[in-house]
Design an enzyme around this catalytic site. Structure first.
Site, PDB file in Angstrom:
ATOM      1  CG  HIS A  95      -1.448  -2.187  -7.373  1.00 56.54           C
ATOM      2  ND1 HIS A  95      -1.983  -2.872  -8.437  1.00 56.54           N
ATOM      3  CD2 HIS A  95      -0.785  -3.104  -6.627  1.00 56.54           C
ATOM      4  CE1 HIS A  95      -1.637  -4.153  -8.358  1.00 56.54           C
ATOM      5  NE2 HIS A  95      -0.912  -4.321  -7.262  1.00 56.54           N
ATOM      6  CB  SER A 140       1.331  -6.031  -5.127  1.00 54.86           C
ATOM      7  OG  SER A 140      -0.057  -6.085  -5.390  1.00 54.86           O
ATOM      8  CG  ASP A 197      -4.311  -1.331 -10.603  1.00 52.63           C
ATOM      9  OD1 ASP A 197      -4.719  -0.531  -9.740  1.00 52.63           O
ATOM     10  OD2 ASP A 197      -3.305  -2.045 -10.432  1.00 52.63           O
TER      11      ASP A 197
END
Length: 603
Positions: A589, A465, A586
């Site tokens: 990211h 990601s 988080d």
């Protein structure tokens, strides 16, 4: 000469309570992410051996005295000892989540029900819930898998032991049967574990963890606590203490040096831990042991008697009070505050729930509480703590919902010269923002990369990601680059991705592999992948992820890169140091500014 047969006497074992205290402190330190206790998860393995020993010792004493084992009475004693306190904890955690995060409570309903029926470990296995590799908030009851294993043992073991005593009355045969089952369990763990992958399946499994309990049971069969006297020679006493102290030293070293991704832990490490623990227990239960008196000091025995309370309460407190993911650990004040709360809740649970129910005076205890002024402060303290935690959670959630103010990050002076690819192949090259640009490049190519003469033709980025976060930015800086990112992708999928891109004819001559944010990987499999790309220029990107596997992943990447002259390291971990503004809440990211900065590092 005739006379009565001397009956075995049950005696208090202070050294065992001391060992319990050490074990639960190790587990708490591990869950507080204290670096000196990175192997604190081994405390659970110690508890397994202790359970196997103490329960079997108790059942064998009953068999010795009464010539039968009352299985029903044993089950009721275990349920009274374990279930009420756990139910109380589950109710309070559910109330907490209902007040602060109802959606999270709903998502954890399976965890709650499986814990109540002591099958939580199998629930986690079947739902592929990792103990080690997870994003988002952890379950505040994620530690109850171990209680499920113990309760499954308590249900089955009296029946199996009774059958063994009736059909294999000789203790030698009985011990061999126990050790045979332990061997099968240990072999199952060894065969099921794949090095460099998430070990949760073998960590959770009753089948793969039973050997610890069975080894403890075997010790109780040949070394019962009620068999030995205090009268031994000084040499025997000294030998016992030396052996026990050596075992404790090894245990402390394991707690300090081992981590959950240590590849030696699952093939034989847990088995070695069980053997060491067995030796320590054998010394501590002997009445002549001076080591037992040392571990039986008042502070340790106080903690040891409340070890179950500390275990069930510590994890909910740590998780419910845990801030958003961050690469930095808790400060000393934060740790002490959590420890105070853990101890207070554990004492309340022990004094007003566990012991009264266990000893049969629960009603009398609470009647005294309601009618005696000296107990009212405990009730007030509990309500105050609950209100404070709820208010703190509301404040934290409100703060997290505020829009972030992120300072823009310049990409200037962070572009590395392509000439850095030509390097000394004895060591991997590390790219980060601390490296100065080469002089020839610095004189003519400083400034924004947008619109520069760089091209991404022949370059491929394979990632997770994070690659998706930087997709548009890297394509802007390197027109023509091929980006293949996927949420949750593991390193184990890299070979499949490479094969697909090669079949499509879009695999470049320069390949960036950005994988590792989602967990550890098998270094041999990565080497196999790199062997198939020997004619390519490869770049492995380190990771910054506030999870336990971060350092293990980065060390593995650098270790593998050392073996290949065509492999370089792009050190994102170093480049992002002290730059929290690059990350979302988080800690993994990227913000838009962080994505642009990351892309500049790749270029």
């Amino acid at each position: 000469m005739s006379g009565k047969i001397k009956q075995p006497l049950k005696r208090y074992l202070p050294g065992i309570d001391g060992l319990r205290a050490i074990s639960v402190l190790a587990v708490i330190a591990y869950h507080l992410d204290l670096k000196w206790a990175q192997g604190g998860l081994l405390g659970v393995g110690v508890f397994f051996v202790l359970s196997g020993y103490l329960i079997t010792d108790q059942l064998l004493m009953e068999w010795k005295v009464k010539h039968y084992i009352s299985i029903w009475n044993f089950w009721m004693r275990r349920f009274r000892r374990l279930l009420p306190a756990m139910l109380c904890m589950l109710i309070l955690v559910a109330m907490w989540l209902l007040t602060t995060d109802p959606e999270r409570l709903l998502s954890l309903k399976g965890d709650f029900f499986s814990s109540i029926f002591y099958v939580n470990n199998w629930y986690l296995i079947f739902h592929e819930v990792s103990y080690f590799e997870s994003f988002g908030p952890a379950s505040p009851i994620g530690h109850l898998w171990s209680l499920s294993i113990e309760e499954q043992f308590y249900v089955a073991w009296p029946i199996l032991l009774l059958l063994g005593l009736k059909f294999a009355s000789q203790r030698g045969k009985l011990v061999l049967c126990m050790l045979g089952l332990a061997f099968l369990s240990a072999v199952t763990m060894t065969l099921m574990y794949v090095p460099g992958t998430d070990p949760s399946r073998v960590y959770y499994g009753t089948d793969t963890r039973a050997f610890a309990i069975l080894i403890g049971a075997a010790l109780a069969t040949i070394w019962p606590s009620w068999k030995f006297g205090e009268k031994v020679t000084p040499a025997v006493r000294t030998s016992l203490d030396i052996i026990g102290a050596a075992g404790l030293l090894i245990l402390f070293i394991l707690i300090n040096r081992t981590n959950e991704y240590d590849e030696s832990l699952y093939p034989f490490g847990f088995l070695f831990l069980s053997i060491v623990t067995t030796i320590i227990i054998a010394v501590l239960v002997h009445p002549a042991s001076r080591l037992s008196n040392i571990l039986g000091c008042p502070p340790l025995t106080w903690l040891g008697k409340r070890s179950y309370s500390l275990y069930i309460w510590h994890y909910p407190v740590i998780i419910c009070m845990k801030p958003e993911a961050t690469s930095e650990g808790l400060g000393m004040i934060q740790i002490l505050w959590r420890l105070v709360i853990i101890v207070v809740l554990s004492v309340l649970s022990y004094e007003f729930i566990e012991e009264p129910i266990r000893r049969g005076y629960f009603r009398e205890k609470w009647r005294t509480v309601w009618h005696h002024d000296r107990f009212k402060p405990f009730i007030g303290l509990s309500l105050t703590l609950l209100v404070f935690f709820v208010a703190q959670s509301w404040i934290t959630n409100a703060a997290q919902n505020q829009p972030e103010s992120v300072q823009p990050v310049s990409t200037q002076n962070n572009v590395q010269n392509d000439n850095l690819e030509m390097r000394n192949h004895d060591q991997p090259t590390y790219f980060d923002d601390k490296w100065p640009a080469s002089d020839d490049h610095a004189s003519g190519q400083k400034g924004d990369l947008v619109g520069s003469s760089y091209t991404g033709k022949g370059v491929t980025l394979i990632g997770d990601s994070i690659s998706l976060d930087v997709d548009s930015h890297i394509k802007e800086l390197l027109p023509g680059i091929v980006v293949d990112g996927k949420v949750g992708r593991q390193m184990s999928s890299a070979q499949e991705v490479v094969d697909e891109l090669r079949a499509k004819g879009v695999l470049g001559d320069r390949i960036i592999i950005e994988l590792g944010s989602n967990g550890v990987f098998n270094k041999d499999k990565l080497r196999t992948l790199l062997d198939t790309l020997h004619d390519k220029q490869l770049y492995l990107v380190t990771t910054r992820v506030p999870r336990a596997w971060q350092d293990t992943v980065n060390e593995a990447l650098k270790d593998v890169a050392n073996d290949y002259p065509n492999v370089s390291i792009i050190d994102w971990y170093a480049a992002s140091e002290d730059k929290s503004e690059l990350f979302t809440q988080d800690g993994v990211h990227l913000t838009p500014e962080g994505a642009r900065y990351y892309a500049s590092q790749l270029v």
